[in-house]
Scaffold this active site. Sequence first.
Site: not given
Length: 385
Positions: A176, A145, A96
Amino acid sequence: MSLTVLTSAYGHRLRSLCRLQRIQGHMMSSRVEPGVLLEKVGSAGVITINRPKVLNALDMTMVRQIYPQLKKWDNDDEIDIVIIKGAGGKAFCAGGDIRAVTEAGKAGDPLAEDFFREEYILNNAIGERYKKPYIALIEGITMGGGVGLSVHGRFRVATEKTLFAMPETAIGLFPDVGGGFFLPRLRGKLGMFLALTGFRLKGRDVQRAGVATHFVERKKIPELEKELVGLKSPSAEDVCRVLDSYQQQSSLDSDKPFVLEEHMSAIDRLFSSSSVEGIVQNLEADGSEFASKQAETLSRMSPTSLKITHKQLQAGATMSLQDVLVMEYRLSQACMRGCDFYEGVRAVLVDKDHSPKWNPSTLEEVTQQTVDQCFSSLGEKDLTF
């Protein structure tokens, strides 16, 4: 009017004209090169992540382009499969746009909430909800990401140029984009090892680890893509057969063992502790070169991130992807409120001195209460789908 004044006036106008041309040129180039290309090719919807100069880093604009298009294609009778790939050859998507999120977090800008929220909603759409075969061609760097854009889809194709890692504990974050879902589902304690250490897997090893479903040599990818978009009303099984056949034709590195094969029993033993302190004690007591190296790696990571990540993976092992993403959204906002994320980004991405000053600086100083608070509900700000 003197020649000097004329020359000065002409020079000023010329500079103004050049500046205007530069601005127009920049505007034109940003129009010509959108961050994401969305095309219909044959019976396939094709997404090309198109920011090669920044290793195809994912930003908010791109998330907002991809998500509605995926939803639209899922209900389009003319689209049978979706293919996602990166432009430029160096990266599928290196992660990201962390710098933008960092600046937003420091300024209290809503982007620090909105980016994670919308990115995770996109991850969920790719995973639990997507009806059509989704094929990610993960060539080059695939981290953070980029993993979220690929790993939850049905098919992930690695090449010899694929480089996978979840290096978030080094920047005060946690793995994440659903890391709490897919990592604990890898064999043994491999996921916990990858999550805590940020270890990098390359090429065929990405498939051997279970992160990719297939390995296909880079030179065969254009041909594979052509065959996939030419399929008529394919089922998931039809797509799988095509991918299997290309994998069978790809013998590169097939004679080499999995890079971590000789260490798998040690990883399972050393990383199975119920606490990060226990894992570190195991590594230090083991005394092998491999164990010592991992202990040294963990000593450089954010202690808070290590503890959050350990609990995230333990909990995620029995949760649905959707529930994991709700949990991870809470963690993302806890990291935005803390200090290690900003310090980690400074040390690794901005100043690049690789000497972060973590706070707290030791595992022992990170209390269970601090960790538990990171997982607590955000009330009406919780992630919903």
